[in-house]
Write a protein that holds these residues in place. Structure first.
Motif: not given
Length: 277
Positions: A69-88, A98-107
């Protein structure tokens, strides 16, 4: 809006951080960004997927899963995609966690909420995202003067407008169209029908050259990308013409001028990019 070089940098930064990670859970804070399928189904089928890699086509990003399967995305004008520690702390305008194993989140963060996500199953035809209608990549060897002339030579619109046609070349926006035309010495309002073979040759040469330059000058470490929260691009101070209206040309010292084309501003040098008489 992030253009092809910026989106490619995002891919290069995020892919090593998410590849091999399993998605533990998904939290949608605003359902407007989910284009396909519905929010409940999206959350259900995304949960438990294992990420294999991340790809880019034009301005689109796609996260690939072990399932096919695939997850496609388009950021358009102001979209931002970041990997951050879940306690941020979750900042304002965050719409997807999106909660990832290991403690990070894709936001996913987007002030204007124009960005979109499409979840596509492995046997599902992609006639939803628009990627099937994209033209050649700017770095594709098939992008020659012959290709450009065949696709655009009979168009009565300006070359500036047509560089934004994603069905011809995928990934170019207002910033890089200005930079490309400046490097090629072509006045942005020049009609495609008025361009000669020498101009098509220069354009075909400068498109990959400027796009490659954009990628190289924007390259940064993951720590720098996270610190800037995905909003800062390193090549902004080095742009030669975009955003430099009323400033001297770096080549001839003439004053950079600005016009409006297709609802967008266009900066150019009146000497280096002389208007055809």
């Amino acid at each position: 809006m992030p253009e092809m070089p910026e989106v490619e940098i995002i891919r290069r930064i995020l892919e090593p951080q998410i590849a091999g990670k399993k998605i533990e859970t998904v939290e949608i804070l605003h359902n407007q960004i989910i284009a396909h399928p519905d929010m409940e189904t999206f959350t259900e089928i995304l949960t438990g997927q294992t990420i294999t890699n991340m790809s880019r086509k034009g301005k689109f990003l796609t996260i690939h899963f072990k399932s096919g399967d695939n997850l496609a995305l388009h950021l358009r004008m102001t979209g931002r995609l970041l990997v951050m520690p879940k306690d941020t702390p979750v900042e304002k305008h965050t719409h997807l966690l999106i909660y990832l194993e290991g403690g990070n989140q894709l936001r996913y963060i987007d002030v204007r909420r124009f960005g979109r996500f499409w979840y596509l199953k492995k046997d599902e035809t992609d006639d939803l995202t628009g990627q099937d209608k994209l033209g050649l990549e700017p770095l594709d060897e098939k992008l020659t003067s012959t290709y450009l002339k065949e696709k655009l030579g009979k168009k009565k619109k300006s070359i500036k407008d047509m560089l934004h046609d994603q069905s011809i070349i995928a990934g170019i926006g207002n910033i890089y169209s200005d930079e490309i035309l400046y490097a090629a010495g072509i006045y942005p309002e020049t009609k495609c029908t008025a361009m000669d073979d020498e101009e098509w040759d220069r354009l075909a040469k400068k498109i990959p050259e400027i796009i490659a330059w954009g990628i190289d000058t924007n390259e940064m470490k993951p720590e720098e990308y996270l610190e800037g929260k995905g909003k800062e691009y390193r090549n902004i101070p080095h742009l030669r013409v975009y955003g430099r209206a009323d400033q001297p040309c770096l080549v001839c010292q003439a004053v950079i001028e600005k016009i409006s084309l297709g609802g967008r501003s266009s900066c150019y040098c009146p000497e280096c990019q002389r208007k055809k008489l």
